[in-house]
Write a protein that holds these residues in place. Structure first.
Motif, mmCIF file in Angstrom:
data_model
loop_
_atom_site.group_PDB
_atom_site.id
_atom_site.type_symbol
_atom_site.label_atom_id
_atom_site.label_comp_id
_atom_site.label_asym_id
_atom_site.label_seq_id
_atom_site.Cartn_x
_atom_site.Cartn_y
_atom_site.Cartn_z
ATOM 1 N N LYS A 181 0.833 -1.204 0.000
ATOM 2 C CA LYS A 181 0.000 0.000 0.000
ATOM 3 C C LYS A 181 0.867 1.253 0.000
ATOM 4 O O LYS A 181 2.007 1.246 0.463
ATOM 5 C CB LYS A 181 -0.936 0.009 1.207
ATOM 6 N N VAL A 187 -3.998 3.649 -0.835
ATOM 7 C CA VAL A 187 -4.384 2.961 -2.062
ATOM 8 C C VAL A 187 -3.483 1.739 -2.191
ATOM 9 O O VAL A 187 -2.380 1.689 -1.637
ATOM 10 C CB VAL A 187 -4.245 3.868 -3.304
ATOM 11 N N CYS A 188 -3.950 0.760 -2.904
ATOM 12 C CA CYS A 188 -3.186 -0.473 -3.085
ATOM 13 C C CYS A 188 -2.298 -0.362 -4.319
ATOM 14 O O CYS A 188 -2.709 0.171 -5.359
ATOM 15 C CB CYS A 188 -4.130 -1.665 -3.229
ATOM 16 N N ASP A 218 -3.697 -2.003 -7.498
ATOM 17 C CA ASP A 218 -4.923 -1.469 -8.096
ATOM 18 C C ASP A 218 -4.729 -1.273 -9.607
ATOM 19 O O ASP A 218 -3.732 -0.680 -10.044
ATOM 20 C CB ASP A 218 -5.268 -0.135 -7.423
ATOM 21 N N TRP A 251 -9.109 5.080 -9.001
ATOM 22 C CA TRP A 251 -8.766 4.175 -7.903
ATOM 23 C C TRP A 251 -10.001 3.376 -7.485
ATOM 24 O O TRP A 251 -11.093 3.940 -7.335
ATOM 25 C CB TRP A 251 -8.250 4.953 -6.699
ATOM 26 N N THR A 252 -9.794 2.114 -7.264
ATOM 27 C CA THR A 252 -10.866 1.276 -6.716
ATOM 28 C C THR A 252 -10.555 0.839 -5.288
ATOM 29 O O THR A 252 -11.364 0.134 -4.678
ATOM 30 C CB THR A 252 -11.050 0.019 -7.582
ATOM 31 N N THR A 253 -9.408 1.275 -4.766
ATOM 32 C CA THR A 253 -9.003 0.858 -3.418
ATOM 33 C C THR A 253 -8.782 2.061 -2.506
ATOM 34 O O THR A 253 -8.136 1.935 -1.467
ATOM 35 C CB THR A 253 -7.704 0.043 -3.489
ATOM 36 N N CYS A 307 -7.667 -4.776 -1.371
ATOM 37 C CA CYS A 307 -6.631 -4.948 -2.388
ATOM 38 C C CYS A 307 -6.874 -6.248 -3.159
ATOM 39 O O CYS A 307 -6.955 -7.325 -2.557
ATOM 40 C CB CYS A 307 -5.251 -4.971 -1.752
#
Length: 755
Positions: free
Chosen positions: A234, A260-261, A264, A275-277, A369
């Protein structure tokens, strides 16, 4: 409308004005080193005509500096020196400068190329970005030649820096390079009103936050870092947000950490190239006694060692508590941060802009994640569920340091091993006044070991880089770069000073009788150090010896008194200066406490009195700190009865500038005073004596003495003419005789003379 936030701010506002602090935060620096003090030196680098040394990157034996329109490569391999290796000019083009000025910016202040990003891509190249006259631009630097990469025509290979570097050089940003990918938090428009967290470079798809989702609300970024994690690596971002809510009495600041990962890859249909994380949580920093908050994050430093990672942040309060420059340092353990991100979520109601607890539900967690794209249903939740319900508590649920007198702007933390194998976290803090504070926390108590003035006048500090291996701090400021040693143990001249300092870098070497650095020392068995108690009385006490060796010399016996010969009735001034700001000074006369002696005047540590034979003898100034008493200075005072010192009393006495006699001035003033009184008396008595003499003359001119008869003209003469002298009296007698004969002849003439 929820009334609780407004009520909470109102309570805090009243609290700061009415409630006293339940705890006294006395963090006065123990020792103050003024600018250019020879006992605490450091190295400076600057070049004429260049300013804003804002960005630093420490490489292998080299320090790379990004300034205004220029970059420097500096040799740091030699300890205690900074030699310029090469200079790289990188100016904005004339067309860019004209465009910047045309858009209303100052050509002198804003329309230059301020270097803001300087990060290694690999061993041979550095990635750099600059504001480039309000047109952010990035390029690559070849480390071997320290020059910009160019194309076949020799022109620098540049790329647009929007989203990687701010347009405005005054705005903050954070950037981290991980495996050739650049993670940044900054503004990405000309006005500086839109902020994003993005990932660029590399071979994967570029990602960023979506402004329309309100994931970020006017953030001010202060730091970022990469953290390996078994559940997915991360990148953490640290920033302060300002909430604009209509139900608040004023804008409210919140300190936050977002993550954030690294894995991603964005969404396929939902959240494409987004971003999805992305998740964020609040960081709490407050006083445990009354919950007074420090919610404005100023800077963040990540301390990493084998025991784990700890985030150290500088927090400022948006409310004032007695003074406006109060700041606190709070530390957050990485496991505590990870635990919060595993907890429950808050859900944002976009119509009312209020938060509510999101109930747990089976299925994939939003923001988790994953190496593969998440389902669309999960990604739709990420739009509104990105805030964690719990806040991250600081270690110990209290600040590591609170200073109600200073505003800190930069921080770095080093881990130091003491002689008894205990790890201590030493905090290096830059104040807004341009001072460096070295602080330590031991057993729930905070200490500032020293403060060092870095500049002759306050300057803006942009960067602070710690080199623990070399033992230096590198400080980038508006006027240059400083290389400051982490410690200077030679400044402590005695065992007591060395132990009282609580400096983990220093210990007293019994054999060499010197305070020495503990770093990289193989054998310290005979070294003295007491970080926890600073008990110099016990640690520095001489070992017992048999009587056959005689008494052990004490500091009092070993100090040679300063001979001071003065005149009687002159003013004596005895100087005494303690190196420690925490020490209490006292004076003794002939080894007896002088505090109760009459006629003594103390101004700080300076003692003054009028010299007299009863005051001659041994005067000593002592410093007491943490129950340790040390002699600072001794004076052997001799009082001379003569007005002028003879040559036999020594050249030192004649050259004593601290002694000043006022005997001659006293005599002159006394004589003038007596003469003034005499003149006043004369002026007051003279008119009275004149009137008295006039009255006596009047009585002396009557009929019994002059033989004249009552009513004759002789009585009126003294009243008209005043007193009559001898000659006038003779003329008067002649007139009387003549008048008598005339009176016998002509009686009418006598009557006319009396008119």
């Amino acid at each position: 409308m929820d009334p609780w936030p407004s009520l909470w701010i109102l309570v805090l506002t009243l609290l700061e004005q009415t409630l006293p602090s339940h705890c006294t935060y006395d963090v006065t620096p123990r020792i103050t080193f003024p600018y250019s003090d020879p006992s605490r030196t450091f190295t400076k680098f600057s070049k004429d005509g260049y300013w804003n040394y804002s960005t630093l990157f420490l490489g292998e034996g080299k320090l790379y500096v990004g300034a205004r329109d220029v970059l420097f490569s500096i040799d740091t391999a030699t300890v205690g020196s900074m030699e310029l290796i090469k200079e790289l000019r990188w100016n904005a083009t004339e067309q860019k400068i004209q465009d910047c000025s045309f858009k209303g910016k100052s050509k002198e202040r804003d329309c230059s190329n301020f270097i803001r990003v300087l990060l290694p891509v690999n061993e041979s190249h550095i990635y750099t970005c600059g504001t480039y006259a309000f047109s952010p631009t990035c390029a690559y630097i070849d480390v071997r030649t320290f020059s910009l990469l160019t194309d076949s025509n020799g022109d620098p290979l540049t790329e647009e820096g929007k989203g990687r570097c701010p347009f405005d050089p005054s705005l903050k940003l954070t950037a981290t390079m991980v495996d050739g990918e650049l993670y940044t938090g900054t503004t990405d428009n000309f006005q500086g009103t839109q902020s994003i967290i993005s990932r660029t470079l590399g071979h994967r798809v570029a990602l960023k936050t979506e402004p329309s989702f309100n994931w970020l609300q006017d953030p001010i970024f202060v730091g970022s870092t990469f953290m390996p994690d078994s559940e997915g690596d991360k990148i953490y971002f640290f920033f302060t947000e300002t909430r604009h809510k209509p139900d608040l009495l004023q804008r409210m600041s919140l300190s936050l950490v977002a993550r954030v990962c690294k894995s991603d890859v964005g969404g396929q249909r939902v959240l494409q190239k987004r971003w999805t994380t992305f998740l964020k949580a609040q960081l709490l920093c407050y006083l445990p006694e009354d919950q007074f908050p420090f919610y404005v994050l100023q800077d963040m430093f990540v301390s990493k060692d084998e025991e784990g990672s700890v985030f150290y942040g500088i927090f400022r309060s948006q409310w004032f508590r007695g003074v406006s420059d109060s700041t606190a340092v709070c530390a957050f353990a990485l496991p505590d941060v990870q635990e919060v991100f595993k907890g429950q979520y808050k859900q944002l109601n976009r119509e009312t802009l209020t938060w509510s607890l999101y109930p747990d539900s089976p299925g994939p967690r939003p923001g988790a994640c994953n190496t593969e794209p998440s389902m669309d249903s999960t990604l739709n939740l990420v739009k509104d569920i990105f805030m964690m319900n719990e806040a991250v508590q600081p270690i110990g649920k209290r600040p590591q340091l609170v200073n109600l007198k200073e505003q800190y702007v930069k921080i770095a933390v080093d881990t130091v091993l003491s002689t008894n194998s205990v790890k201590h976290k030493v905090m290096f803090l830059i104040t807004a006044r341009g001072f460096l504070h070295k602080a330590l926390r031991v057993k729930a108590a905070s200490y500032i070991i020293e403060e060092l003035q870095l500049f002759p006048s306050p300057q803006t500090v942009y960067s602070l880089v710690l080199s623990a291996n070399k033992g230096f701090l590198y400080i980038g400021s508006s006027i240059g770069v400083l290389q400051v040693p982490l410690s200077n143990c030679s400044a402590y001249l005695s065992c007591g000073e060395c132990v009282l300092s609580r400096d983990p870098y220093c210990a007293w070497d019994i054999q060499d009788k010197a305070c020495r650095e503990t770093r990289n020392q193989p054998n310290m068995d005979t070294w003295i150090q007491d970080i926890e108690k600073a008990d110099a009385s016990s640690a520095c006490a001489p070992p017992p010896r048999p009587r056959m060796f005689g008494p052990v010399a004490t500091p009092e016996a070993s100090a040679s008194p300063i001979l001071k010969t003065v005149c009687s009735n002159s003013l004596v001034t005895l100087q005494c200066q303690a190196s420690s700001n925490l020490a209490r000074t006292s004076w003794t006369y002939e080894r007896q406490d002088a505090a109760t002696m009459p006629g003594l005047t103390r101004q700080g540590t300076v003692l003054s009195f009028v010299a007299s034979p009863e005051r001659q003898g041994l005067w000593q100034c002592w410093a007491t700190e943490n129950q340790y008493r040390a002699l600072l200075v001794s004076y052997s005072l001799q009082v001379s009865q003569s007005a002028v010192l003879t040559s036999s009393e020594g050249q030192q006495s004649q050259m004593d500038t601290a002694v000043k006699t006022y005997w001659s001035e006293l005599v002159v003033v006394s004589v003038l005073f007596v003469l003034s009184i005499a003149v006043l008396v004369i002026f007051a008595v003279y008119p009275w004596s004149q009137r008295l003499r006039s009255r006596r003359k009047v009585r002396g001119g009557g009929p019994d003495e002059a033989g004249g008869e009552p009513g004759s003209g002789l009585e009126a003469a003294p009243l008209r003419k005043g007193p009559v002298g001898n000659r006038s009296a003779q003329n008067l007698q002649d007139r009387e005789q003549a008048g008598g004969s005339q009176a016998q002849r002509t009686p009418n003439a006598q009557a006319q003379a009396g008119i």
